[in-house]
Design an enzyme around this catalytic site. Structure first.
Site, mmCIF file in Angstrom:
data_model
loop_
_atom_site.group_PDB
_atom_site.id
_atom_site.type_symbol
_atom_site.label_atom_id
_atom_site.label_comp_id
_atom_site.label_asym_id
_atom_site.label_seq_id
_atom_site.Cartn_x
_atom_site.Cartn_y
_atom_site.Cartn_z
ATOM 1 N N LEU A 1 0.866 -1.172 0.000
ATOM 2 C CA LEU A 1 0.000 0.000 0.000
ATOM 3 C C LEU A 1 0.904 1.224 0.000
ATOM 4 O O LEU A 1 1.960 1.224 0.642
ATOM 5 C CB LEU A 1 -0.897 0.030 1.246
ATOM 6 C CG LEU A 1 -1.969 -1.048 1.390
ATOM 7 C CD1 LEU A 1 -2.724 -0.855 2.701
ATOM 8 C CD2 LEU A 1 -2.937 -1.032 0.216
ATOM 9 N N ASP A 2 0.503 2.271 -0.716
ATOM 10 C CA ASP A 2 1.255 3.516 -0.664
ATOM 11 C C ASP A 2 1.356 3.998 0.781
ATOM 12 O O ASP A 2 0.463 3.733 1.594
ATOM 13 C CB ASP A 2 0.561 4.599 -1.496
ATOM 14 C CG ASP A 2 0.581 4.300 -2.984
ATOM 15 O OD1 ASP A 2 1.438 3.505 -3.415
ATOM 16 O OD2 ASP A 2 -0.264 4.864 -3.706
ATOM 17 N N MET A 3 2.401 4.736 1.085
ATOM 18 C CA MET A 3 2.588 5.242 2.439
ATOM 19 C C MET A 3 1.363 6.016 2.920
ATOM 20 O O MET A 3 0.953 5.903 4.080
ATOM 21 C CB MET A 3 3.824 6.146 2.503
ATOM 22 C CG MET A 3 4.111 6.691 3.893
ATOM 23 S SD MET A 3 5.602 7.709 3.978
ATOM 24 C CE MET A 3 5.014 9.192 3.134
ATOM 25 N N THR B 1 -1.732 5.651 2.070
ATOM 26 C CA THR B 1 -2.951 4.845 2.085
ATOM 27 C C THR B 1 -3.007 4.021 3.364
ATOM 28 O O THR B 1 -1.999 3.472 3.802
ATOM 29 C CB THR B 1 -2.988 3.898 0.871
ATOM 30 O OG1 THR B 1 -2.879 4.660 -0.331
ATOM 31 C CG2 THR B 1 -4.280 3.093 0.837
ATOM 32 N N ARG C 1 -5.123 6.241 -7.563
ATOM 33 C CA ARG C 1 -4.875 7.677 -7.466
ATOM 34 C C ARG C 1 -4.875 8.327 -8.850
ATOM 35 O O ARG C 1 -5.463 9.400 -9.053
ATOM 36 C CB ARG C 1 -3.547 7.919 -6.746
ATOM 37 C CG ARG C 1 -3.552 7.373 -5.330
ATOM 38 C CD ARG C 1 -2.174 7.309 -4.713
ATOM 39 N NE ARG C 1 -1.618 8.642 -4.465
ATOM 40 C CZ ARG C 1 -0.448 8.837 -3.870
ATOM 41 N NH1 ARG C 1 0.275 7.791 -3.459
ATOM 42 N NH2 ARG C 1 0.000 10.065 -3.673
#
Length: 215
Positions: free
Chosen positions: A60-62, A64, A161
């Protein structure tokens, strides 16, 4: 909450896998430099020292928050990685977008790639990019913003995104997205991985996990 206070929440643990709820602002895997070593993987290994060195099978993106599964053994890593590669894993995300979306639902297909001059930004490229596919549903509209559910059918970097923000997608960036939209001081990105379904790497049993949306 400061970066040093961000902690994972253990959702499920057995001999093969660990499922966690990741807070926004915490890296999924270690980054470059000593200041970027705190992450989901490191914290999981702090809890369980027997975890393999590279337990992550997805990220997961930081910015998120939400559900992640980690492999505790090499065999589990192989089986889970195969499920992700074959698109057997089902995920759902909840997000709030800047702007009002008129349609009730749809599917986005956009190809994109890394912009090497502006890492980690992704750019639309129908010729050299990798295709990303996202199904979406409108849930509510409030004060000029739209809450949606995203179901990614592929797993490209920054897929949700970019699909939200790009004019060929929904044209409405996720609230707090500092790369593809705008972030106000003290604001987080409103994207949460709320649902995760996969098959246990040893028993083959279908496992379903849910996480309450924190916004």
């Amino acid at each position: 909450m400061t970066k040093n206070e961000l902690r994972i929440r253990l959702i499920y643990v057995d001999e093969d896998i660990i499922v966690v709820d990741k807070p926004a602002g915490l890296l999924a895997v270690p980054g470059r430099g000593p200041e970027n070593q705190d992450c989901v993987v490191r914290q999981a290994r702090d809890y369980f020292p027997d975890v393999i060195e590279q337990p992550a099978v997805h990220r997961l993106d930081m910015d998120t928050s939400g559900l992640m599964v980690l492999a505790r053994t090499r065999n589990a890593h192989i089986h889970l990685s195969e499920q992700f590669a074959r698109r057997k894993v089902k995920k759902r995300y909840n997000a709030i977008l800047e702007g009002v979306i008129v349609e009730d639902a749809g599917e986005i297909e956009l190809a994109f790639r890394l912009d090497p001059d502006n890492r980690p930004h992704q750019v639309y490229d129908p010729e050299q990019g990798k295709l990303g596919i996202t199904r979406w549903f409108k849930l509510a509209v409030h004060r000029g913003r739209t809450r949606v559910e995203f179901i990614p059918l592929t797993g490209r970097t920054h897929q949700l995104r970019l699909h939200a923000a790009h004019e060929l997608g929904l044209g409405c960036p996720i609230v707090g997205d500092r790369l593809y939209g705008q972030r106000k001081p003290g604001e987080r990105m409103l994207l949460h991985a709320q649902y995760l379904q996969f098959f246990h790497p040893t028993t083959g049993k279908k496992l379903v996990f849910r996480s309450a949306v924190p916004f």
